[in-house]
Design a protein around this motif. Structure first.
Motif, PDB file in Angstrom:
ATOM      1  N   ALA A 117       5.525 109.201  60.147  1.00 20.08           N
ATOM      2  CA  ALA A 117       5.220 110.501  59.541  1.00 20.08           C
ATOM      3  C   ALA A 117       3.721 110.790  59.626  1.00 20.08           C
ATOM      4  N   ALA A 118       2.896 109.764  59.414  1.00 16.39           N
ATOM      5  CA  ALA A 118       1.447 109.945  59.540  1.00 16.39           C
ATOM      6  C   ALA A 118       1.088 110.309  60.976  1.00 16.39           C
ATOM      7  N   HIS A 119       1.740 109.653  61.938  1.00 14.90           N
ATOM      8  CA  HIS A 119       1.460 109.968  63.337  1.00 14.90           C
ATOM      9  C   HIS A 119       1.876 111.406  63.655  1.00 14.90           C
ATOM     10  N   ALA A 120       3.008 111.851  63.115  1.00 14.51           N
ATOM     11  CA  ALA A 120       3.459 113.229  63.345  1.00 14.51           C
ATOM     12  C   ALA A 120       2.462 114.223  62.756  1.00 14.51           C
ATOM     13  N   PHE A 121       1.992 113.952  61.549  1.00 10.82           N
ATOM     14  CA  PHE A 121       1.000 114.826  60.910  1.00 10.82           C
ATOM     15  C   PHE A 121      -0.287 114.878  61.737  1.00 10.82           C
ATOM     16  N   ASN A 122      -0.770 113.695  62.129  1.00  4.29           N
ATOM     17  CA  ASN A 122      -2.002 113.630  62.920  1.00  4.29           C
ATOM     18  C   ASN A 122      -1.847 114.345  64.262  1.00  4.29           C
ATOM     19  N   LEU A 123      -0.683 114.200  64.885  1.00 12.13           N
ATOM     20  CA  LEU A 123      -0.424 114.881  66.155  1.00 12.13           C
ATOM     21  C   LEU A 123      -0.487 116.396  65.980  1.00 12.13           C
ATOM     22  N   GLN A 124       0.099 116.898  64.907  1.00  8.56           N
ATOM     23  CA  GLN A 124       0.116 118.345  64.692  1.00  8.56           C
ATOM     24  C   GLN A 124      -1.284 118.892  64.405  1.00  8.56           C
ATOM     25  N   LEU A 125      -2.044 118.217  63.561  1.00  6.21           N
ATOM     26  CA  LEU A 125      -3.399 118.705  63.279  1.00  6.21           C
ATOM     27  C   LEU A 125      -4.309 118.568  64.494  1.00  6.21           C
ATOM     28  N   THR A 126      -4.145 117.493  65.250  1.00  5.88           N
ATOM     29  CA  THR A 126      -4.948 117.332  66.466  1.00  5.88           C
ATOM     30  C   THR A 126      -4.634 118.432  67.470  1.00  5.88           C
ATOM     31  N   SER A 127      -3.353 118.713  67.653  1.00  6.19           N
ATOM     32  CA  SER A 127      -2.988 119.773  68.607  1.00  6.19           C
ATOM     33  C   SER A 127      -3.460 121.128  68.114  1.00  6.19           C
ATOM     34  N   GLY A 128      -3.396 121.377  66.819  1.00  7.34           N
ATOM     35  CA  GLY A 128      -3.906 122.632  66.271  1.00  7.34           C
ATOM     36  C   GLY A 128      -5.396 122.771  66.486  1.00  7.34           C
ATOM     37  N   LEU A 129      -6.116 121.678  66.306  1.00  8.66           N
ATOM     38  CA  LEU A 129      -7.563 121.694  66.527  1.00  8.66           C
ATOM     39  C   LEU A 129      -7.886 121.957  67.998  1.00  8.66           C
ATOM     40  N   VAL A 130      -7.134 121.360  68.902  1.00  7.27           N
ATOM     41  CA  VAL A 130      -7.343 121.580  70.335  1.00  7.27           C
ATOM     42  C   VAL A 130      -7.097 123.049  70.687  1.00  7.27           C
ATOM     43  N   VAL A 131      -6.030 123.623  70.153  1.00 10.05           N
ATOM     44  CA  VAL A 131      -5.733 125.034  70.424  1.00 10.05           C
ATOM     45  C   VAL A 131      -6.850 125.919  69.879  1.00 10.05           C
ATOM     46  N   PHE A 132      -7.309 125.651  68.671  1.00  8.34           N
ATOM     47  CA  PHE A 132      -8.368 126.458  68.067  1.00  8.34           C
ATOM     48  C   PHE A 132      -9.661 126.394  68.881  1.00  8.34           C
ATOM     49  N   VAL A 133     -10.085 125.185  69.242  1.00 11.66           N
ATOM     50  CA  VAL A 133     -11.324 125.027  70.016  1.00 11.66           C
ATOM     51  C   VAL A 133     -11.193 125.703  71.379  1.00 11.66           C
ATOM     52  N   THR A 134     -10.040 125.542  72.010  1.00 14.18           N
ATOM     53  CA  THR A 134      -9.816 126.181  73.310  1.00 14.18           C
ATOM     54  C   THR A 134      -9.871 127.703  73.187  1.00 14.18           C
ATOM     55  N   MET A 135      -9.271 128.236  72.134  1.00 19.60           N
ATOM     56  CA  MET A 135      -9.293 129.686  71.944  1.00 19.60           C
ATOM     57  C   MET A 135     -10.717 130.199  71.745  1.00 19.60           C
ATOM     58  N   VAL A 136     -11.478 129.519  70.916  1.00 21.56           N
ATOM     59  CA  VAL A 136     -12.861 129.952  70.669  1.00 21.56           C
ATOM     60  C   VAL A 136     -13.680 129.872  71.953  1.00 21.56           C
ATOM     61  N   MET A 137     -13.576 128.767  72.666  1.00 15.80           N
ATOM     62  CA  MET A 137     -14.351 128.607  73.903  1.00 15.80           C
ATOM     63  C   MET A 137     -13.931 129.650  74.950  1.00 15.80           C
ATOM     64  N   THR A 138     -12.644 129.905  75.038  1.00 16.77           N
ATOM     65  CA  THR A 138     -12.150 130.875  76.020  1.00 16.77           C
ATOM     66  C   THR A 138     -12.603 132.287  75.664  1.00 16.77           C
ATOM     67  N   MET A 139     -12.568 132.641  74.372  1.00 17.05           N
ATOM     68  CA  MET A 139     -13.013 133.976  73.960  1.00 17.05           C
ATOM     69  C   MET A 139     -14.493 134.190  74.255  1.00 17.05           C
ATOM     70  N   LEU A 140     -15.254 133.110  74.156  1.00 16.98           N
ATOM     71  CA  LEU A 140     -16.693 133.227  74.404  1.00 16.98           C
ATOM     72  C   LEU A 140     -17.034 133.327  75.891  1.00 16.98           C
ATOM     73  N   PHE A 141     -16.272 132.643  76.743  1.00 14.20           N
ATOM     74  CA  PHE A 141     -16.692 132.505  78.129  1.00 14.20           C
ATOM     75  C   PHE A 141     -15.739 133.091  79.174  1.00 14.20           C
ATOM     76  N   PHE A 142     -14.533 133.490  78.798  1.00 16.91           N
ATOM     77  CA  PHE A 142     -13.570 133.947  79.792  1.00 16.91           C
ATOM     78  C   PHE A 142     -12.932 135.273  79.364  1.00 16.91           C
ATOM     79  N   PRO A 143     -12.322 135.976  80.304  1.00 11.49           N
ATOM     80  CA  PRO A 143     -11.648 137.233  79.958  1.00 11.49           C
ATOM     81  C   PRO A 143     -10.355 136.955  79.164  1.00 11.49           C
ATOM     82  N   PRO A 144      -9.833 137.968  78.455  1.00 15.47           N
ATOM     83  CA  PRO A 144      -8.651 137.791  77.611  1.00 15.47           C
ATOM     84  C   PRO A 144      -7.413 137.287  78.358  1.00 15.47           C
TER      85      PRO A 144
END
Length: 193
Positions: A117-144
């Motif tokens: 269960a801890a691994h599942a929780f960590n996987l979900q928060l890690t993937s959410g963090l990756v999506v968030f960082v990717t979205m911010v970086m993409t909005m700053l440097f790439f077209p929509p």
């Protein structure tokens, strides 16, 4: 001079040898031969061991016999542990990190179900963090358009990882992917008498 590969310290070890080493270390901890810190260090060495020499280093100074105890017998994946791991990973498809967090809360400390269960929780928060960082970086440097494509790809990868993790947890062979340790995924330990 020829060396017998069956007795060579450089002979590779497999999961069965690592599992036996884990049982020996847990037994040593349960009877007071190791403290919690030593157990953590030695379990890490045993789980990373690739050769007999590395595995022997993790077991140095300990008797290699394991007495038949309920703690050692419980280390086999139980239906409860595999079901809880499946629920923790599977619930994330609908609840993101909340389902795994609830499963973590209801599981007994130190059990395989809680670790999964801890691994599942960590996987979900890690993937959410990756999506968030990717979205911010993409909005700053790439077209929509690039943002839309990347988010779709990330969501497909997330869904595949989540479903695969749930299926593997149900089969008793958890999928291990690198995550950030938001919740501790420590090894299951037997309790001292």
């Amino acid at each position: 001079m020829l060396v017998d590969p069956r007795t060579s310290a450089s002979l590779r070890v497999g999961d069965a040898e690592r599992s036996h080493a884990e049982a020996v270390l847990q037994e040593a901890y349960s009877v007071g031969r190791l403290n919690e810190g030593e157990l953590d260090v030695r379990l890490g060495m045993a789980m990373r061991a690739r050769t007999r020499r590395e595995l022997s280093a993790a077991l140095s100074g300990l008797p290699l016999q394991v007495r038949a105890s309920p703690f050692v017998q419980r280390r086999v994946s139980t239906p409860d542990a595999t079901l809880l791991g499946f629920l923790a990973h599977g619930s994330a498809v609908f609840t993101w990190f909340l389902g795994p967090l609830v499963c973590y809360g209801v599981a007994s400390p130190g059990t395989p179900g809680r670790r999964e269960a801890a691994h599942a929780f960590n996987l979900q928060l890690t993937s959410g963090l990756v999506v968030f960082v990717t979205m911010v970086m993409t909005m700053l440097f790439f077209p929509p358009r690039v943002l839309a494509i990347l988010v779709m790809v990330e969501m497909v990868v997330w869904l595949l990882l989540t479903v695969t993790s749930a299926a593997r947890a149900l089969s008793g062979r958890p999928l291990r992917v690198p995550t950030i340790g938001f919740l501790p995924e420590g090894k299951a330990r037997s309790r001292r008498p």
